[in-house]
Design a protein around this motif. Structure first.
Motif, PDB file in Angstrom:
ATOM      1  N   ALA A  31      47.817  89.055-129.983  1.00 29.17           N
ATOM      2  CA  ALA A  31      47.468  88.317-128.759  1.00 29.17           C
ATOM      3  C   ALA A  31      46.947  86.924-129.097  1.00 29.17           C
ATOM      4  N   LEU A  32      46.264  86.804-130.214  1.00 30.66           N
ATOM      5  CA  LEU A  32      45.815  85.466-130.634  1.00 30.66           C
ATOM      6  C   LEU A  32      46.986  84.667-131.198  1.00 30.66           C
ATOM      7  N   ASP A  33      47.811  85.319-132.006  1.00 29.79           N
ATOM      8  CA  ASP A  33      48.951  84.609-132.621  1.00 29.79           C
ATOM      9  C   ASP A  33      49.972  84.144-131.575  1.00 29.79           C
ATOM     10  N   ARG A  34      50.131  84.957-130.533  1.00 33.00           N
ATOM     11  CA  ARG A  34      51.137  84.631-129.503  1.00 33.00           C
ATOM     12  C   ARG A  34      50.755  83.362-128.737  1.00 33.00           C
ATOM     13  N   ARG A  35      49.471  83.078-128.683  1.00 30.56           N
ATOM     14  CA  ARG A  35      49.025  81.855-127.988  1.00 30.56           C
ATOM     15  C   ARG A  35      49.084  80.703-128.974  1.00 30.56           C
ATOM     16  N   ARG A  36      49.730  79.635-128.585  1.00 29.66           N
ATOM     17  CA  ARG A  36      49.935  78.495-129.490  1.00 29.66           C
ATOM     18  C   ARG A  36      49.262  77.266-128.896  1.00 29.66           C
ATOM     19  N   ILE A  37      48.679  76.495-129.809  1.00 37.45           N
ATOM     20  CA  ILE A  37      47.951  75.297-129.382  1.00 37.45           C
ATOM     21  C   ILE A  37      48.936  74.155-129.129  1.00 37.45           C
ATOM     22  N   VAL A  38      48.683  73.393-128.071  1.00 38.27           N
ATOM     23  CA  VAL A  38      49.519  72.221-127.778  1.00 38.27           C
ATOM     24  C   VAL A  38      48.658  70.971-128.015  1.00 38.27           C
ATOM     25  N   PRO A  39      48.748  70.390-129.216  1.00 36.33           N
ATOM     26  CA  PRO A  39      47.839  69.282-129.567  1.00 36.33           C
ATOM     27  C   PRO A  39      48.105  68.019-128.744  1.00 36.33           C
ATOM     28  N   ARG A  40      47.032  67.277-128.477  1.00 34.74           N
ATOM     29  CA  ARG A  40      47.123  65.998-127.792  1.00 34.74           C
ATOM     30  C   ARG A  40      46.742  64.883-128.767  1.00 34.74           C
ATOM     31  N   MET A  41      47.324  63.679-128.545  1.00 32.76           N
ATOM     32  CA  MET A  41      47.169  62.569-129.492  1.00 32.76           C
ATOM     33  C   MET A  41      46.354  61.414-128.890  1.00 32.76           C
ATOM     34  N   LEU A  42      45.848  60.545-129.767  1.00 36.00           N
ATOM     35  CA  LEU A  42      45.186  59.290-129.391  1.00 36.00           C
ATOM     36  C   LEU A  42      44.043  59.516-128.400  1.00 36.00           C
ATOM     37  N   ARG A  43      43.107  60.390-128.785  1.00 31.96           N
ATOM     38  CA  ARG A  43      42.006  60.680-127.850  1.00 31.96           C
ATOM     39  C   ARG A  43      40.623  60.470-128.478  1.00 31.96           C
ATOM     40  N   ASP A  44      40.528  59.624-129.486  1.00 28.31           N
ATOM     41  CA  ASP A  44      39.255  59.318-130.157  1.00 28.31           C
ATOM     42  C   ASP A  44      38.453  60.567-130.515  1.00 28.31           C
ATOM     43  N   VAL A  45      38.754  61.103-131.674  1.00 30.81           N
ATOM     44  CA  VAL A  45      38.048  62.298-132.150  1.00 30.81           C
ATOM     45  C   VAL A  45      37.205  61.960-133.385  1.00 30.81           C
ATOM     46  N   HIS A  46      36.853  60.660-133.489  1.00 31.48           N
ATOM     47  CA  HIS A  46      36.117  60.206-134.660  1.00 31.48           C
ATOM     48  C   HIS A  46      34.741  60.884-134.741  1.00 31.48           C
ATOM     49  N   GLU A  47      33.987  60.842-133.651  1.00 33.33           N
ATOM     50  CA  GLU A  47      32.675  61.503-133.610  1.00 33.33           C
ATOM     51  C   GLU A  47      32.833  62.819-132.861  1.00 33.33           C
ATOM     52  N   ARG A  48      32.478  63.894-133.543  1.00 28.49           N
ATOM     53  CA  ARG A  48      32.624  65.190-132.867  1.00 28.49           C
ATOM     54  C   ARG A  48      31.291  65.947-132.860  1.00 28.49           C
ATOM     55  N   ASP A  49      31.158  66.812-131.855  1.00 24.87           N
ATOM     56  CA  ASP A  49      29.924  67.597-131.725  1.00 24.87           C
ATOM     57  C   ASP A  49      30.310  69.021-131.307  1.00 24.87           C
ATOM     58  N   LEU A  50      30.096  69.947-132.211  1.00 18.65           N
ATOM     59  CA  LEU A  50      30.495  71.340-131.936  1.00 18.65           C
ATOM     60  C   LEU A  50      29.404  72.132-131.214  1.00 18.65           C
ATOM     61  N   SER A  51      28.255  71.508-130.959  1.00 15.61           N
ATOM     62  CA  SER A  51      27.138  72.289-130.430  1.00 15.61           C
ATOM     63  C   SER A  51      27.416  72.748-128.998  1.00 15.61           C
ATOM     64  N   VAL A  52      26.834  73.892-128.677  1.00 18.82           N
ATOM     65  CA  VAL A  52      26.994  74.480-127.334  1.00 18.82           C
ATOM     66  C   VAL A  52      25.655  75.093-126.937  1.00 18.82           C
TER      67      VAL A  52
END
Ligand SMILES: Cc1cc2nc3c(=O)[nH]c(=O)nc-3n(C[C@H](O)[C@H](O)[C@H](O)COP(=O)(O)O)c2cc1C
Ligand SMILES: CC(C)CC(=O)C(=O)O
Length: 389
Positions: free
Chosen positions: A63-84
């Motif tokens: 079920a995880l493998d069947r779902r595939r990520i569709v990446p998006r481009m040019l969206r400024d990912v230089h600074e990232r924050d994983l906190s939740v």
């Protein structure tokens, strides 16, 4: 600036300049085989095993493998924050170590080593009721780091009340109540080896050290350990429980309560009506109901039913950073990981568990960035397609 978990990648390459390579593989799917080579089939069989022919565990992966990520481009990912923020607690990343009992079958430092690893990396540690180390000792190993307690809801009310009081006193802030294990499932790998850790007194430390549990014994544990084990087997879970029984837990625990093992949206609605704070969408890593719905397939409907009334966490089959991405895109607030850290512990103690956490979060950070996201909050169903749907 928030921590970039992806920096672990260059730390590994830079260490390589002096000839050092990681002690454990960075593809965590290889850990099971390595652990089996190192520790032999008995203990690893218990950890790796699942219910029936293994169809639920395989379905979790599919079920995880069947779902595939569709990446998006040019969206400024230089600074990232994983906190939740989960259950009102700030977390550095959407990951916690799942409650895994009996860890002394993997390593003598058992839960204390796993808990120290979680504390060192800042992710919550969820201690199992069936730990091989008493909860107070694990808490002491963690300082003031974030810890949650998993409850196996015993037949004996006084034992449950005592566990809740002890957990509170030992600084556990949230309670996860596991509902999918009122009985132990049919587990052929364990049956074929006739191996069950509890019968050897492993995983009973919280019970044997508990005054309310001891009160139910004719003789002290050390005088008749077999009778103590049989008393544990008879009372550690209760197939007679129903929804109104949750009132007892609500009355005896003033922090957040999360129901673990929810797969049906109606059960999520009932959890909300019963005043619960969250659910873990989980099929116990495929260890309970053979033929069960895959956890990732159950997740979207539970998320919809939960609305903004419940926190929704997810486990069962998470092995990589992209699995974390997918679970969050399907609506989970955070994921729990089970077997991979148990193998890390078996192979390299605390360092092995830290390796697993760092690999998962470095890969998640990179997957997030390479797919056009700087924060978990921007993930959603549009980031995935389902193959052959
Ligand atoms: C050896 C082992 C022991 C476990 N013990 C517990 C436990 O004591 N309490 C509990 O709620 N879940 C327990 N689980 C289930 C985990 O919390 C979690 O739901 C599951 O491992 C997630 O799947 P994964 O292993 O594929 O990550 C155990 C799992 C394993 C593999
Ligand atoms: C049956 C439990 C006591 C341990 C557990 O949750 C597991 O082995 O999956």
């Amino acid at each position: 600036m928030a921590k970039h978990w992806a920096d672990f990648q260059y730390e590994i390459y830079l260490n390589g300049m002096t000839g050092a390579v990681p002690r454990l593989p960075t593809d965590l799917t290889r850990l099971e085989e390595l652990t089996e080579q190192r520790l032999g089939p008995g203990p690893v069989g218990y950890v790796a095993g699942s219910a029936g022919s293994g169809s639920t565990a395989r379905a979790n992966r599919a079920a995880l493998d069947r779902r595939r990520i569709v990446p998006r481009m040019l969206r400024d990912v230089h600074e990232r924050d994983l906190s939740v923020e989960v259950l009102g607690r700030p977390l550095p990343a959407p990951l916690a170590l799942a409650p895994v009992g009996v860890l002394s079958i993997m390593h003598p430092d058992a839960e204390s080593a796993a808990a120290r690893a979680a504390a060192a990396q800042g992710v919550p540690y969820i201690l199992s009721s069936a730990s091989s180390t008493p909860m107070e000792q694990v808490a002491e190993a963690m300082g003031d780091a974030e810890r949650w307690f998993q409850l196996y809801w015993a037949k004996d009310r006084e034992v449950t009340r005592s566990f809740l009081n002890r957990a509170k006193a030992a600084g556990f802030t949230a309670l996860l109540v596991t509902l999918d294990t009122p009985l132990l499932a049919w587990r052929p790998r364990d049956l074929d080896q006739a191996y069950l850790p509890f019968l050897h007194g492993v995983g009973t430390a919280n019970y044997f050290s508990d005054p309310a549990f001891q009160a139910g014994l004719a003789k002290p544990v050390h005088e008749d350990p077999n009778a103590a084990v049989m008393h544990f087997v008879g009372m550690f879970a209760d197939p007679g429980k129903t929804w109104p029984d949750l009132e007892f837990l609500r009355e005896n625990w003033d922090g957040p309560i999360v129901l673990k093992g929810i797969l049906h949206p109606d059960d999520a609605r009932r959890a909300a009506s019963a005043g619960m704070d969250g659910v873990v969408v989980s099929n116990h890593g495929g260890r309970q109901v053979a033929g069960s719905v895959a956890a990732a397939d159950a997740l979207p409907r539970v998320v919809e039913a939960a609305g903004d009334r419940l926190s929704v966490l997810f486990d069962s089959g998470v092995r990589t950073g992209d699995d974390i991405f997918k679970a969050l895109a399907l609506g989970a607030e955070a994921v729990l990981v089970g077997r991979p850290y148990a193998y890390g512990l078996g192979l390299d103690g605390q360092a092995g568990v830290e390796h697993v956490i760092r690999c998962l979060l470095a890969e998640f950070d990179l997957t997030l960035a390479l797919s056009g996201h700087a924060r978990p909050a921007t993930l959603g169903p549009d980031d995935l397609i389902e193959e052959n749907a």
